[in-house]
Scaffold this active site. Sequence first.
Site, short mmCIF file in Angstrom:
data_model
loop_
_atom_site.label_atom_id
_atom_site.label_comp_id
_atom_site.label_asym_id
_atom_site.label_seq_id
_atom_site.Cartn_x
_atom_site.Cartn_y
_atom_site.Cartn_z
N TYR A 1 0.97 -1.25 0.01
CA TYR A 1 -0.06 -0.07 0.03
C TYR A 1 0.86 1.10 0.02
O TYR A 1 1.72 1.35 0.91
CB TYR A 1 -0.90 0.05 1.24
CG TYR A 1 -2.22 0.12 0.80
CD1 TYR A 1 -2.90 0.95 0.22
CD2 TYR A 1 -3.13 -1.11 1.22
CE1 TYR A 1 -4.30 0.90 -0.27
CE2 TYR A 1 -4.40 -1.32 0.90
CZ TYR A 1 -5.14 -0.15 0.13
OH TYR A 1 -6.34 -0.13 -0.32
N GLU B 1 -0.59 4.95 -0.46
CA GLU B 1 -1.25 5.98 -0.79
C GLU B 1 -0.62 7.28 -0.59
O GLU B 1 0.55 7.30 0.13
CB GLU B 1 -2.38 6.22 0.04
CG GLU B 1 -3.46 5.16 -0.17
CD GLU B 1 -4.76 5.26 0.71
OE1 GLU B 1 -4.69 5.96 1.80
OE2 GLU B 1 -5.70 4.48 0.37
N ASP C 1 -6.38 13.99 -24.98
CA ASP C 1 -6.34 12.32 -24.60
C ASP C 1 -5.71 11.73 -25.61
O ASP C 1 -6.23 11.41 -26.95
CB ASP C 1 -7.81 11.88 -24.36
CG ASP C 1 -7.60 10.36 -24.09
OD1 ASP C 1 -6.90 9.76 -24.20
OD2 ASP C 1 -8.86 9.97 -23.75
N THR D 1 -3.32 6.41 -22.12
CA THR D 1 -3.21 5.22 -21.79
C THR D 1 -1.87 4.72 -22.04
O THR D 1 -1.06 5.28 -22.70
CB THR D 1 -4.00 4.10 -22.48
OG1 THR D 1 -4.09 4.37 -23.81
CG2 THR D 1 -5.78 4.43 -22.13
N LYS E 1 -1.45 0.79 -25.14
CA LYS E 1 -1.59 0.90 -26.74
C LYS E 1 -0.46 0.82 -27.37
O LYS E 1 0.32 -0.01 -27.43
CB LYS E 1 -2.72 1.87 -27.00
CG LYS E 1 -4.18 1.87 -26.44
CD LYS E 1 -5.07 2.65 -26.58
CE LYS E 1 -6.59 2.60 -26.05
NZ LYS E 1 -6.51 2.70 -24.76
N ARG F 1 -1.45 -2.20 -18.78
CA ARG F 1 -2.83 -1.67 -18.82
C ARG F 1 -2.74 -0.27 -17.87
O ARG F 1 -2.40 -0.54 -16.60
CB ARG F 1 -3.96 -2.61 -18.57
CG ARG F 1 -4.03 -3.73 -19.37
CD ARG F 1 -5.31 -4.32 -19.21
NE ARG F 1 -6.18 -3.65 -20.05
CZ ARG F 1 -6.18 -3.37 -21.46
NH1 ARG F 1 -5.41 -4.37 -22.12
NH2 ARG F 1 -7.00 -2.71 -22.07
C1 LIG Z 1 -8.85 8.09 -26.41
C2 LIG Z 1 -9.28 6.91 -25.24
N1 LIG Z 1 -9.29 7.47 -24.13
C3 LIG Z 1 -9.55 6.71 -22.84
C4 LIG Z 1 -9.65 5.15 -23.04
C5 LIG Z 1 -9.96 4.45 -21.99
O1 LIG Z 1 -8.94 3.74 -21.44
P1 LIG Z 1 -8.90 2.49 -20.42
O2 LIG Z 1 -9.60 1.43 -21.23
O3 LIG Z 1 -7.52 2.05 -19.95
O4 LIG Z 1 -9.96 3.40 -19.48
C6 LIG Z 1 -9.42 4.66 -24.27
C7 LIG Z 1 -9.55 3.23 -24.67
O5 LIG Z 1 -9.86 2.72 -25.52
C8 LIG Z 1 -9.40 5.56 -25.52
O6 LIG Z 1 -9.26 5.28 -26.64
#
Ligand SMILES: Cc1ncc(COP(=O)(O)O)c(C=O)c1O
Length: 428
Positions: free
Chosen positions: A52, A54, A198, A224, A227, A233
Amino acid sequence: MVSTTIARDTQIFDLIAKEHHRQESGIELIASENFTSPQVMEAQGSVLTNKYAEGLPGKRYYGGCEVVDQIEQIAIDRLKELFGATWANVQPHSGAQANTAVFLACLQPGDKILGFNLAHGGHLTHGSPVNISGKYFQPFFYGVEQESGLIDWDKVEATALKERPKMIICGASAYSRDWDYIRLRAIADQIGALLLADISHPAGLIVKGLLNDPLEHCHIVTTTTHKTLRGPRGGVIMMRNDFENPFGLKTPKGDIRSMSSLLDSGVFPGTQGGPLEHVIAAKAVAFGEALSDDYTEYAHQVRKNAQAMAKAFVDKGYKIISNGTDNHLMLIDLSSKGLTGKLAENTLIKADITVNKNMVPFDTKSPMVTSGMRVGTPAMTTRGLKEADMERIVDLMDTVLMNAENEAKIDAVKQEVNNWMAEVPLYK
Ligand SMILES: Cc1ncc(COP(=O)(O)O)c(C=O)c1O
């Protein structure tokens, strides 16, 4: 001792072996998936899962964090080096968690947000009514043009000026073109909005300069790690320039703090509990790998493979939204071939070729059926395949799709896929 007193869980480990076999024997074209290295998995499967921690490195709510502090700090430092960030939080458990933490830190319930339409390739966490982003905030959307399949920045500006959102979100799950972050920042600045990028999908190409750099222009960047980045993950949040909180955003107690401190609090205690230090260690390993020359070559090959694959599909008469790709993926409209995305996904899987059905912009079919499929090259590039292999994959896919009722032909393709993949083992 733990290991001698507990019986091996053969039920689960047999299933893991089956999944390993599935991954080894098939062609993986899901654009959001990749194959991590053995050392990434080793770090994730380590004793760090027991701890843990935090808080943040050096500022924890638990004792015994001396080692995990070092690990998390290395993850932060490597990530900053990779993206040229000046601040990063590596704790979000996923991309969705990273985005939710940003929203909690920067928005109040009911605030307006402007994101890319899910039905045109956006993501659920950018304002969909079924996600917290669309339930707690007031979402507006921009999309692509029907003719070109491209985003029209003038229209984004017009919507932003009309609706005056507090935050503009750019980034997508199924958009094969690059983003004009300079233009988006200019739009955001006109209305005093925060700009969030994002970059979950193209992050791995961005770090190698193959696509525009969002960090220079967007206030906050999330991604993320699993990918194109090829890590475990998970999610991360970063900034390069804007941690001064020019918007006067406040904590729940009413204090005005720096953006970085607001974002840290948005992750913990805002939306998460203890960080997954085993995953953070695996992120650190993956970021180290992404800093290497091997990964530079990999990222270039991902894009070359995507372009070769797009050309091969076009040569066979398939319609690609926006007619090509700048990144690692493409969205294919199957309606001119008389197919649905559902049929394509279900038929290709019989030949051990994995894709996902996907809505195309202005789709008339439901999300469970769809007119399109999304394919990407990150996973098969990790497997060592090159441009000529992409043409072979498209040939195989076309044979299956054009013979969807012919079990013998599909079975022959499956045999070819399995034999081919046996020649390029994933984990030796
Ligand atoms: C653009 C985008 N943002 C956020 C996510 C969410 O990621 P996670 O599945 O790790 O929560 C994805 C997942 O496909 C994504 O393509």
